[in-house]
Design a protein around this motif. Structure first.
Motif, mmCIF file in Angstrom:
data_model
loop_
_atom_site.group_PDB
_atom_site.id
_atom_site.type_symbol
_atom_site.label_atom_id
_atom_site.label_comp_id
_atom_site.label_asym_id
_atom_site.label_seq_id
_atom_site.Cartn_x
_atom_site.Cartn_y
_atom_site.Cartn_z
ATOM 1 N N SER A 87 33.080 38.005 27.560
ATOM 2 C CA SER A 87 32.542 36.846 26.851
ATOM 3 C C SER A 87 32.972 35.526 27.474
ATOM 4 O O SER A 87 32.538 34.465 27.042
ATOM 5 C CB SER A 87 32.987 36.884 25.386
ATOM 6 O OG SER A 87 34.399 36.791 25.292
ATOM 7 N N ASN A 88 33.821 35.582 28.492
ATOM 8 C CA ASN A 88 34.326 34.356 29.116
ATOM 9 C C ASN A 88 33.785 34.258 30.537
ATOM 10 O O ASN A 88 34.126 35.066 31.400
ATOM 11 C CB ASN A 88 35.857 34.353 29.127
ATOM 12 C CG ASN A 88 36.429 32.997 29.483
ATOM 13 O OD1 ASN A 88 35.763 32.173 30.103
ATOM 14 N ND2 ASN A 88 37.673 32.759 29.099
ATOM 15 N N ARG A 89 32.927 33.260 30.782
ATOM 16 C CA ARG A 89 32.352 33.076 32.112
ATOM 17 C C ARG A 89 33.101 32.021 32.931
ATOM 18 O O ARG A 89 32.645 31.648 34.004
ATOM 19 C CB ARG A 89 30.875 32.674 31.979
ATOM 20 C CG ARG A 89 30.023 33.699 31.227
ATOM 21 C CD ARG A 89 30.030 35.059 31.902
ATOM 22 N NE ARG A 89 29.303 36.070 31.161
ATOM 23 C CZ ARG A 89 28.015 36.336 31.321
ATOM 24 N NH1 ARG A 89 27.312 35.650 32.193
ATOM 25 N NH2 ARG A 89 27.423 37.267 30.608
ATOM 26 N N GLU A 90 34.224 31.536 32.413
ATOM 27 C CA GLU A 90 34.995 30.553 33.154
ATOM 28 C C GLU A 90 35.965 31.262 34.110
ATOM 29 O O GLU A 90 36.247 32.453 33.963
ATOM 30 C CB GLU A 90 35.776 29.654 32.187
ATOM 31 C CG GLU A 90 34.878 28.840 31.268
ATOM 32 C CD GLU A 90 35.680 27.970 30.325
ATOM 33 O OE1 GLU A 90 36.931 28.056 30.363
ATOM 34 O OE2 GLU A 90 35.066 27.202 29.571
ATOM 35 N N VAL A 91 36.476 30.517 35.077
ATOM 36 C CA VAL A 91 37.406 31.073 36.047
ATOM 37 C C VAL A 91 38.723 31.412 35.351
ATOM 38 O O VAL A 91 39.298 30.589 34.640
ATOM 39 C CB VAL A 91 37.644 30.093 37.206
ATOM 40 C CG1 VAL A 91 38.708 30.636 38.161
ATOM 41 C CG2 VAL A 91 36.346 29.836 37.958
ATOM 42 N N GLN A 92 39.192 32.634 35.533
ATOM 43 C CA GLN A 92 40.461 33.104 34.995
ATOM 44 C C GLN A 92 41.383 33.482 36.158
ATOM 45 O O GLN A 92 41.014 33.360 37.328
ATOM 46 C CB GLN A 92 40.223 34.315 34.086
ATOM 47 C CG GLN A 92 39.252 34.077 32.958
ATOM 48 C CD GLN A 92 39.801 33.151 31.906
ATOM 49 O OE1 GLN A 92 40.889 33.358 31.390
ATOM 50 N NE2 GLN A 92 39.047 32.101 31.583
ATOM 51 N N LEU A 93 42.570 33.948 35.826
ATOM 52 C CA LEU A 93 43.506 34.401 36.848
ATOM 53 C C LEU A 93 43.740 35.891 36.690
ATOM 54 O O LEU A 93 44.063 36.377 35.603
ATOM 55 C CB LEU A 93 44.836 33.646 36.740
ATOM 56 C CG LEU A 93 44.821 32.170 37.156
ATOM 57 C CD1 LEU A 93 46.182 31.545 36.940
ATOM 58 C CD2 LEU A 93 44.390 32.025 38.618
ATOM 59 N N MET A 94 43.576 36.617 37.786
ATOM 60 C CA MET A 94 43.775 38.061 37.790
ATOM 61 C C MET A 94 45.127 38.377 38.418
ATOM 62 O O MET A 94 45.424 37.969 39.538
ATOM 63 C CB MET A 94 42.656 38.737 38.590
ATOM 64 C CG MET A 94 42.838 40.229 38.761
ATOM 65 S SD MET A 94 41.452 40.948 39.703
ATOM 66 C CE MET A 94 41.949 42.661 39.779
ATOM 67 N N GLU A 95 45.934 39.075 37.664
ATOM 68 C CA GLU A 95 47.257 39.458 38.169
ATOM 69 C C GLU A 95 47.116 40.604 39.166
ATOM 70 O O GLU A 95 46.458 41.608 38.895
ATOM 71 C CB GLU A 95 48.161 39.873 37.006
ATOM 72 C CG GLU A 95 49.570 40.263 37.434
ATOM 73 C CD GLU A 95 50.416 40.766 36.280
ATOM 74 O OE1 GLU A 95 51.585 41.107 36.518
ATOM 75 O OE2 GLU A 95 49.885 40.824 35.146
ATOM 76 N N THR A 96 47.719 40.475 40.334
ATOM 77 C CA THR A 96 47.722 41.527 41.348
ATOM 78 C C THR A 96 49.131 41.652 41.912
ATOM 79 O O THR A 96 50.009 40.833 41.641
ATOM 80 C CB THR A 96 46.743 41.216 42.501
ATOM 81 O OG1 THR A 96 47.315 40.190 43.333
ATOM 82 C CG2 THR A 96 45.392 40.749 41.980
#
Length: 203
Positions: A87-96
């Motif tokens: 539901s969120n189309r904004e830029v997020q941060l993916m933990e890697t």
């Protein structure tokens, strides 16, 4: 209010003329004052009720936010993984395991007997990442009465190897295929990036 002023000046005029209607006009003014005071009290009571409703609405919103936080906090994702938010189309941060990469979910669409998930992933490192593996888990969200360990065992798990590298310093388009899956089975999607090789960009 203008009517009261008019009555007041009328009384002053009539008193000078000793007119018997003065007492009647005075009575009307007192009645109007009483009515006006009553309306002020009514307006005050209505304003207090409105404030109470606003406070109730704010409390309800806070409670809903707390319930959502409690539900989300129960989901123990695998370390170094990311839970997709459809539901969120904004830029997020993916933990890697390489740090946090910006991720931008584009959309999910029906594909074969499941769903295709499309997103952009930015590689902020000075090296490109190749031989990628995405370990994906998906299934239903846990309810308030389910054991989380048992719930995780019910998630589908697949390692997917897209035929692309994550180029250094750029956004990279990626697709993941959740097969098989129904709409109710992709309420929770967890992604973990595993990169096999690193390479410096060509000078």
């Amino acid at each position: 209010m203008r009517y009261l002023y008019l009555l007041f000046f009328t009384i002053l005029f009539l008193e000078g003329c000793n007119d018997p209607r003065v007492d009647q006009l005075k009575s009307e003014i007192e009645a109007l004052k009483t009515e006006n005071d009553g309306r002020k009290i009514e307006i005050f009571e209505l304003s207090q009720k409105l404030k109470a409703l606003n406070i109730t609405s704010e409390i309800q919103s806070i409670n809903e936010a707390l319930e959502l936080h409690k539900a989300q906090s129960r989901i123990t994702k695998e370390p170094g993984s990311y839970v997709l938010n459809f539901s969120n189309r904004e830029v997020q941060l993916m933990e890697t395991e390489y740090g946090f990469f910006p991720i931008n979910f584009l959309r999910s669409e029906a594909f074969s007997n499941g769903y295709k998930v499309k997103f952009l992933l930015a590689n902020t490192l000075n090296v490109s990442l190749g031989d990628l593996t995405f370990r994906v888990r998906w299934g239903k969200r846990p309810d308030d009465y389910i054991d989380l360990d048992e719930w995780r065992k019910q998630l589908q798990v697949k390692d997917m190897k897209p035929r692309v590298d994550l180029k250094s310093g750029s956004w990279n388009y990626l697709e993941l295929y959740l097969l098989p899956a129904k709409a109710e089975n992709i309420q929770y999607v967890e992604v973990r990036l595993i990169a096999g090789t690193t390479s410096l960009a060509a000078p």
